[in-house]
Design a protein around this motif. Sequence first.
Motif, PDB file in Angstrom:
ATOM      1  N   ARG A  15       0.325   9.017   6.961  1.00  0.00           N
ATOM      2  CA  ARG A  15      -0.117   8.427   8.223  1.00  0.00           C
ATOM      3  C   ARG A  15      -1.499   7.812   8.081  1.00  0.00           C
ATOM      4  O   ARG A  15      -2.350   8.334   7.363  1.00  0.00           O
ATOM      5  N   CYS A  16      -1.710   6.725   8.800  1.00  0.00           N
ATOM      6  CA  CYS A  16      -3.011   6.061   8.827  1.00  0.00           C
ATOM      7  C   CYS A  16      -3.383   5.723  10.264  1.00  0.00           C
ATOM      8  O   CYS A  16      -2.604   5.083  10.982  1.00  0.00           O
ATOM      9  N   ASP A  17      -4.590   6.143  10.660  1.00  0.00           N
ATOM     10  CA  ASP A  17      -5.149   5.761  11.966  1.00  0.00           C
ATOM     11  C   ASP A  17      -6.297   4.783  11.719  1.00  0.00           C
ATOM     12  O   ASP A  17      -7.339   5.188  11.206  1.00  0.00           O
ATOM     13  N   PRO A  18      -6.115   3.514  12.051  1.00  0.00           N
ATOM     14  CA  PRO A  18      -7.176   2.538  11.779  1.00  0.00           C
ATOM     15  C   PRO A  18      -8.334   2.690  12.754  1.00  0.00           C
ATOM     16  O   PRO A  18      -8.241   3.423  13.737  1.00  0.00           O
ATOM     17  N   ILE A  19      -9.390   1.978  12.476  1.00  0.00           N
ATOM     18  CA  ILE A  19     -10.520   1.939  13.395  1.00  0.00           C
ATOM     19  C   ILE A  19     -10.052   1.280  14.698  1.00  0.00           C
ATOM     20  O   ILE A  19      -9.340   0.265  14.661  1.00  0.00           O
ATOM     21  N   GLY A  60      -2.115   4.602 -14.090  1.00  0.00           N
ATOM     22  CA  GLY A  60      -1.566   3.571 -14.942  1.00  0.00           C
ATOM     23  C   GLY A  60      -1.680   2.159 -14.392  1.00  0.00           C
ATOM     24  O   GLY A  60      -1.772   1.196 -15.144  1.00  0.00           O
ATOM     25  N   GLN A  61      -1.715   2.029 -13.075  1.00  0.00           N
ATOM     26  CA  GLN A  61      -1.632   0.715 -12.434  1.00  0.00           C
ATOM     27  C   GLN A  61      -2.904   0.318 -11.705  1.00  0.00           C
ATOM     28  O   GLN A  61      -2.973  -0.783 -11.170  1.00  0.00           O
ATOM     29  N   GLY A  62      -3.894   1.165 -11.641  1.00  0.00           N
ATOM     30  CA  GLY A  62      -5.102   0.811 -10.900  1.00  0.00           C
ATOM     31  C   GLY A  62      -4.822   0.743  -9.414  1.00  0.00           C
ATOM     32  O   GLY A  62      -3.979   1.461  -8.884  1.00  0.00           O
ATOM     33  N   LEU A  63      -5.534  -0.150  -8.726  1.00  0.00           N
ATOM     34  CA  LEU A  63      -5.393  -0.315  -7.284  1.00  0.00           C
ATOM     35  C   LEU A  63      -4.448  -1.474  -6.998  1.00  0.00           C
ATOM     36  O   LEU A  63      -4.703  -2.607  -7.375  1.00  0.00           O
ATOM     37  N   GLU A  64      -3.351  -1.173  -6.298  1.00  0.00           N
ATOM     38  CA  GLU A  64      -2.354  -2.200  -6.005  1.00  0.00           C
ATOM     39  C   GLU A  64      -2.154  -2.328  -4.512  1.00  0.00           C
ATOM     40  O   GLU A  64      -2.037  -1.325  -3.810  1.00  0.00           O
ATOM     41  N   PHE A  65      -2.013  -3.550  -4.052  1.00  0.00           N
ATOM     42  CA  PHE A  65      -1.660  -3.839  -2.672  1.00  0.00           C
ATOM     43  C   PHE A  65      -0.200  -3.468  -2.436  1.00  0.00           C
ATOM     44  O   PHE A  65       0.672  -3.728  -3.274  1.00  0.00           O
ATOM     45  N   LEU A  66       0.084  -2.865  -1.288  1.00  0.00           N
ATOM     46  CA  LEU A  66       1.456  -2.526  -0.940  1.00  0.00           C
ATOM     47  C   LEU A  66       1.969  -3.365   0.235  1.00  0.00           C
ATOM     48  O   LEU A  66       2.985  -4.058   0.108  1.00  0.00           O
ATOM     49  N   ILE A  67       1.286  -3.301   1.380  1.00  0.00           N
ATOM     50  CA  ILE A  67       1.780  -3.953   2.587  1.00  0.00           C
ATOM     51  C   ILE A  67       0.630  -4.227   3.530  1.00  0.00           C
ATOM     52  O   ILE A  67      -0.406  -3.549   3.494  1.00  0.00           O
ATOM     53  N   TYR A  68       0.811  -5.239   4.383  1.00  0.00           N
ATOM     54  CA  TYR A  68      -0.253  -5.682   5.281  1.00  0.00           C
ATOM     55  C   TYR A  68       0.349  -5.985   6.644  1.00  0.00           C
ATOM     56  O   TYR A  68       1.375  -6.664   6.742  1.00  0.00           O
ATOM     57  N   PHE A  69      -0.285  -5.481   7.693  1.00  0.00           N
ATOM     58  CA  PHE A  69       0.098  -5.760   9.072  1.00  0.00           C
ATOM     59  C   PHE A  69      -1.034  -6.530   9.755  1.00  0.00           C
ATOM     60  O   PHE A  69      -2.200  -6.188   9.615  1.00  0.00           O
ATOM     61  N   GLN A  70      -0.674  -7.548  10.513  1.00  0.00           N
ATOM     62  CA  GLN A  70      -1.651  -8.279  11.302  1.00  0.00           C
ATOM     63  C   GLN A  70      -1.083  -8.475  12.698  1.00  0.00           C
ATOM     64  O   GLN A  70      -0.147  -9.256  12.887  1.00  0.00           O
ATOM     65  N   PRO A  98       5.064  -8.152   8.997  1.00  0.00           N
ATOM     66  CA  PRO A  98       4.206  -7.645   7.923  1.00  0.00           C
ATOM     67  C   PRO A  98       4.471  -8.350   6.599  1.00  0.00           C
ATOM     68  O   PRO A  98       5.570  -8.833   6.345  1.00  0.00           O
ATOM     69  N   ASP A  99       3.451  -8.373   5.770  1.00  0.00           N
ATOM     70  CA  ASP A  99       3.574  -8.877   4.399  1.00  0.00           C
ATOM     71  C   ASP A  99       3.943  -7.699   3.511  1.00  0.00           C
ATOM     72  O   ASP A  99       3.089  -6.880   3.172  1.00  0.00           O
ATOM     73  N   ARG A 139      12.599   1.921  -1.766  1.00  0.00           N
ATOM     74  CA  ARG A 139      12.375   3.301  -1.312  1.00  0.00           C
ATOM     75  C   ARG A 139      11.122   3.385  -0.443  1.00  0.00           C
ATOM     76  O   ARG A 139      10.904   4.369   0.248  1.00  0.00           O
ATOM     77  N   PHE A 140      10.311   2.348  -0.519  1.00  0.00           N
ATOM     78  CA  PHE A 140       9.049   2.306   0.225  1.00  0.00           C
ATOM     79  C   PHE A 140       9.231   1.468   1.495  1.00  0.00           C
ATOM     80  O   PHE A 140       9.788   0.368   1.449  1.00  0.00           O
ATOM     81  N   SER A 141       8.736   1.990   2.609  1.00  0.00           N
ATOM     82  CA  SER A 141       8.743   1.230   3.848  1.00  0.00           C
ATOM     83  C   SER A 141       7.533   1.649   4.671  1.00  0.00           C
ATOM     84  O   SER A 141       6.945   2.703   4.439  1.00  0.00           O
ATOM     85  N   ALA A 142       7.172   0.814   5.608  1.00  0.00           N
ATOM     86  CA  ALA A 142       6.034   1.140   6.472  1.00  0.00           C
ATOM     87  C   ALA A 142       6.271   0.523   7.828  1.00  0.00           C
ATOM     88  O   ALA A 142       6.933  -0.508   7.957  1.00  0.00           O
ATOM     89  N   GLU A 143       5.712   1.170   8.820  1.00  0.00           N
ATOM     90  CA  GLU A 143       5.763   0.618  10.163  1.00  0.00           C
ATOM     91  C   GLU A 143       4.421   0.847  10.840  1.00  0.00           C
ATOM     92  O   GLU A 143       3.640   1.710  10.436  1.00  0.00           O
ATOM     93  N   ARG A 144       4.201   0.055  11.850  1.00  0.00           N
ATOM     94  CA  ARG A 144       2.969   0.189  12.625  1.00  0.00           C
ATOM     95  C   ARG A 144       3.360   0.155  14.093  1.00  0.00           C
ATOM     96  O   ARG A 144       3.865  -0.842  14.597  1.00  0.00           O
ATOM     97  N   THR A 145       3.143   1.262  14.762  1.00  0.00           N
ATOM     98  CA  THR A 145       3.566   1.401  16.148  1.00  0.00           C
ATOM     99  C   THR A 145       2.443   1.041  17.103  1.00  0.00           C
ATOM    100  O   THR A 145       1.303   1.491  16.927  1.00  0.00           O
ATOM    101  N   GLY A 146       2.779   0.208  18.077  1.00  0.00           N
ATOM    102  CA  GLY A 146       1.809  -0.130  19.110  1.00  0.00           C
ATOM    103  C   GLY A 146       0.581  -0.832  18.595  1.00  0.00           C
ATOM    104  O   GLY A 146      -0.473  -0.831  19.230  1.00  0.00           O
TER     105      GLY A 146
END
Lengths: 116, 113
Positions: free
Chosen positions: B22-26, B40-50, B55-56, B64-71
């Motif tokens: 879970r992530c609670d943004p500012i 092994g992979q360093g820092l990788e971008f996964l997904i972006y919501f605007q 989403p990107d 197997r990976f998914s994300a959602e942003r509610t409200g």
Amino acid sequence: AQTVTQSQPEMSVQEAETVTLSCTYDTSESDYYLFWYKQPPSRQMILVIRQEAYKQQNATENRFSVNFQKAAKSFSLKISDSQLGDAAMYFCAYRSPSLGGSRLTFGEGTQLTVNP
Amino acid sequence: GAGVSQSPSNKVTEKGKDVELRCDPISGHTALYWYRQSLGQGLEFLIYFQGNSAPDKSGLPSDRFSAERTGGSVSTLTIQRTQQEDSAVYLCASSPRWGDTQYFGPGTRLTVL
């Protein structure tokens, strides 16, 4: 695709001395943003400094300054008067200005040790 | 004000189980990002919501990976049928709007046994 390279996996500096961390990047864009982030053992990524490519003046934030060489695609970070609290992993990052390019592309990181 | 928060701080799971991070943004930040940091992979971008835009998802490594942003606020990153290679620190960041400086949370360390 843009790439960011940090060629120094580890660096060390004596307290109160100056250290420079190197970063180079590859891009075909003319306008972009560059960042240095610091990651202490707490894992929290903290913004150190930001540079807009269209600005010729090098960014400074207190003891932190950059040497931005656009033609050479180089973006080094200078830390003056190093303090024990500066010890951390430092990441250089690139961001495209385009709508689809909001993600950050990071380098591999440089682990900085500050010796008392 | 409060920064980006993430929970749990650490998560240990068994291979094949599903996990939710879970992530609670500012407050007020419209842009939210997920990154993965692994040895092994360093820092990788996964997904972006605007905002309310689609989403990107171009950085997600598998279906197997998914994300959602509610409200337009809280985001959940779900990993189904976890594998050992999913072990990493998952970092969330937010920014006031697209293009602004990203502020990071403390991350969730995921260990898949």
